[in-house]
Motif scaffolding. Structure first.
Motif, PDB file in Angstrom:
ATOM      1  N   ALA A  29       0.832  -1.203   0.000  1.00 32.88           N
ATOM      2  CA  ALA A  29       0.000   0.000   0.000  1.00 32.88           C
ATOM      3  C   ALA A  29       0.867   1.253   0.000  1.00 32.88           C
ATOM      4  O   ALA A  29       0.595   2.217  -0.726  1.00 32.88           O
ATOM      5  N   ALA A  30       1.908   1.236   0.805  1.00 38.97           N
ATOM      6  CA  ALA A  30       2.773   2.409   0.903  1.00 38.97           C
ATOM      7  C   ALA A  30       3.455   2.686  -0.433  1.00 38.97           C
ATOM      8  O   ALA A  30       3.533   3.826  -0.879  1.00 38.97           O
ATOM      9  N   LYS A  31       3.917   1.656  -1.077  1.00 41.22           N
ATOM     10  CA  LYS A  31       4.583   1.821  -2.369  1.00 41.22           C
ATOM     11  C   LYS A  31       3.642   2.476  -3.362  1.00 41.22           C
ATOM     12  O   LYS A  31       4.002   3.443  -4.039  1.00 41.22           O
ATOM     13  N   LYS A  32       2.428   1.969  -3.432  1.00 41.41           N
ATOM     14  CA  LYS A  32       1.437   2.512  -4.365  1.00 41.41           C
ATOM     15  C   LYS A  32       1.238   4.007  -4.114  1.00 41.41           C
ATOM     16  O   LYS A  32       1.260   4.814  -5.041  1.00 41.41           O
ATOM     17  N   LEU A  33       1.100   4.358  -2.842  1.00 40.02           N
ATOM     18  CA  LEU A  33       0.827   5.754  -2.505  1.00 40.02           C
ATOM     19  C   LEU A  33       2.057   6.622  -2.718  1.00 40.02           C
ATOM     20  O   LEU A  33       1.959   7.734  -3.244  1.00 40.02           O
ATOM     21  N   PHE A  34       3.230   6.143  -2.297  1.00 42.93           N
ATOM     22  CA  PHE A  34       4.454   6.921  -2.473  1.00 42.93           C
ATOM     23  C   PHE A  34       4.665   7.229  -3.954  1.00 42.93           C
ATOM     24  O   PHE A  34       5.034   8.346  -4.321  1.00 42.93           O
ATOM     25  N   LEU A  35       4.445   6.238  -4.784  1.00 47.47           N
ATOM     26  CA  LEU A  35       4.686   6.442  -6.209  1.00 47.47           C
ATOM     27  C   LEU A  35       3.657   7.385  -6.818  1.00 47.47           C
ATOM     28  O   LEU A  35       3.977   8.177  -7.695  1.00 47.47           O
ATOM     29  N   ARG A  36       2.422   7.278  -6.348  1.00 44.36           N
ATOM     30  CA  ARG A  36       1.375   8.093  -6.959  1.00 44.36           C
ATOM     31  C   ARG A  36       1.378   9.516  -6.420  1.00 44.36           C
ATOM     32  O   ARG A  36       1.171  10.465  -7.154  1.00 44.36           O
TER      33      ARG A  36
END
Lengths: 221, 221
Positions: A29-36
């Motif tokens: 989840a964090a990866k998705k948000l950090f990237l977006r």
DNA sequence: ACTTGTAACTTAACGTCGATAACTTATCAA
DNA sequence: TTGATAAGTTATCGACGTTAAGTTACAAGT
């Protein structure tokens, strides 16, 4: 003591994502948000929302927000090391391997701008990343933040190969490696921190920078 | 409408710094704090404390925190433009002017690492700085954030001179300028964000990078 | 079967941040 | 003297990262 020992990994509550551990869910989840959204814009509460737990629950798995990003950086830089390892193993002439590694490095950085920024650009990043970020000596590959170091070490070894192949350098190997890495780093840094700036064609800049660096460092016949 | 017109600048309250306007006092305090603590760590309230006013008072002079930093970056980069202008005016051969400008650029950046980081490295920097940071076209020198742009434009003009002096480039002028700037930027970025890293001799890296860039970009006789 | 220990959560809250709204005071031209 | 206006103030907002303290689920021990 963490007791992931009895019936490994399947002991917990596991209300939600049956296939993953909580830790993995959080990282995903964090990866998705950090990237977006970017690092600063991503909040702990938002990550917790996506995972489906309360915000403080994240602190059971990570010391703080930085630790989450650090774990992601390591994960990501592992891929880079892997890619460069593959290129190393090809029997290509060393100068061609250098080119391919350089291109791989830049492509990787542009594909993972957030992780790259956090590791090499952000000044207030965890000291560990910066200090060990690309140190060619004394690397413990199991410690967080050292994946980037391994990548730099590989780049450096390539210059030794070039010299050993009979092509003299304008600089000592370590200086040559630093200069070439710095120029690629500059290219990447500019493209990452100012992506909307009207640079001339991106691909031309990448291959151009590699050409420039090679021509500027190794004496061609 | 701002009415700094009647009895210019001396009309206000002026409880504190008699010699300065409030705006200048704020910039002075902010600069001190930004340099000592960094951008993120410096709070509006802390700046206000140092100036001796309440926090919301700052919003009478600056739209937000970013605007304060933007003003400071402009101030600093004005000095760089000045220095490069001096070099431009010397009658030296264009390639020597390029070298000197490159060195001046690097020295300036290393002398003002915080401002440099804020302008070109920090990801959460005001969009304007990044957008207009080094745009070679459509520069209004009176608009905030354009000082860095002017510096880049000067660098670019130098490449035209080199070409006009009969020395062909491996790249189009704009690409050449971008590549050389990026490589110097990479050098500076690395030295600034990882000053404690055991780089080979700093002066050797600076002159080495300039040599590498020139050799890589302009076809020498 | 019942206690107990503990891992995995929750709710509530703290302190701080950037920023805004609404009120107050000082200054000066008329 | 007045009253417009510049230059503040205090009070407050919502959001942030993070911590404290309480709660629930569940496996093992007796």
């Amino acid at each position: 003591m963490k007791s992931e020992l009895s019936t490994p990994g399947v002991g917990s509550r596991k209300k939600r994502g049956e296939g993953h551990t909580r830790r993995e869910e959080i990282l995903l989840a964090a990866k998705k948000l950090f990237l977006r959204e970017g690092y600063e814009a991503t909040t702990i509460r938002r990550i917790a929302d996506v995972v489906g737990v309360s915000a403080p629950a994240l602190y059971l798995y990570f010391k703080d927000k930085e630790a989450i990003m650090l774990a992601l950086c390591d994960e990501t830089f592992g891929i880079l090391v892997e890619r460069m390892g593959k290129i190393e193993k090809t029997g290509l002439p060393p100068i061609e391997r250098l080119r391919q590694c350089g291109e791989a490095y830049v492509r990787f950085a542009l594909d993972n701008p957030q992780e790259y920024w956090l590791t090499f650009l952000s000044g207030n990043t965890p000291k560990k990343v910066k200090d060990k970020g690309h140190k060619p000596e004394a690397i413990d590959p199991n410690e967080p933040g050292s994946a980037g170091a391994t990548a730099f070490a590989k780049l450096m070894g390539m210059f030794r190969d070039i010299e050993n192949a009979g092509m003299p350098l304008y600089f000592p190997v370590d200086t040559a490696a630093e200069l070439v890495w710095m120029s690629l780093h500059g290219l990447v840094a500019a493209l990452i921190t100012s992506p909307e700036f009207p640079w001339t064609k991106r691909d031309a800049l990448i291959s151009g920078m590699i050409d420039m660096a090679v021509r500027g460092v190794v004496r061609l016949p």
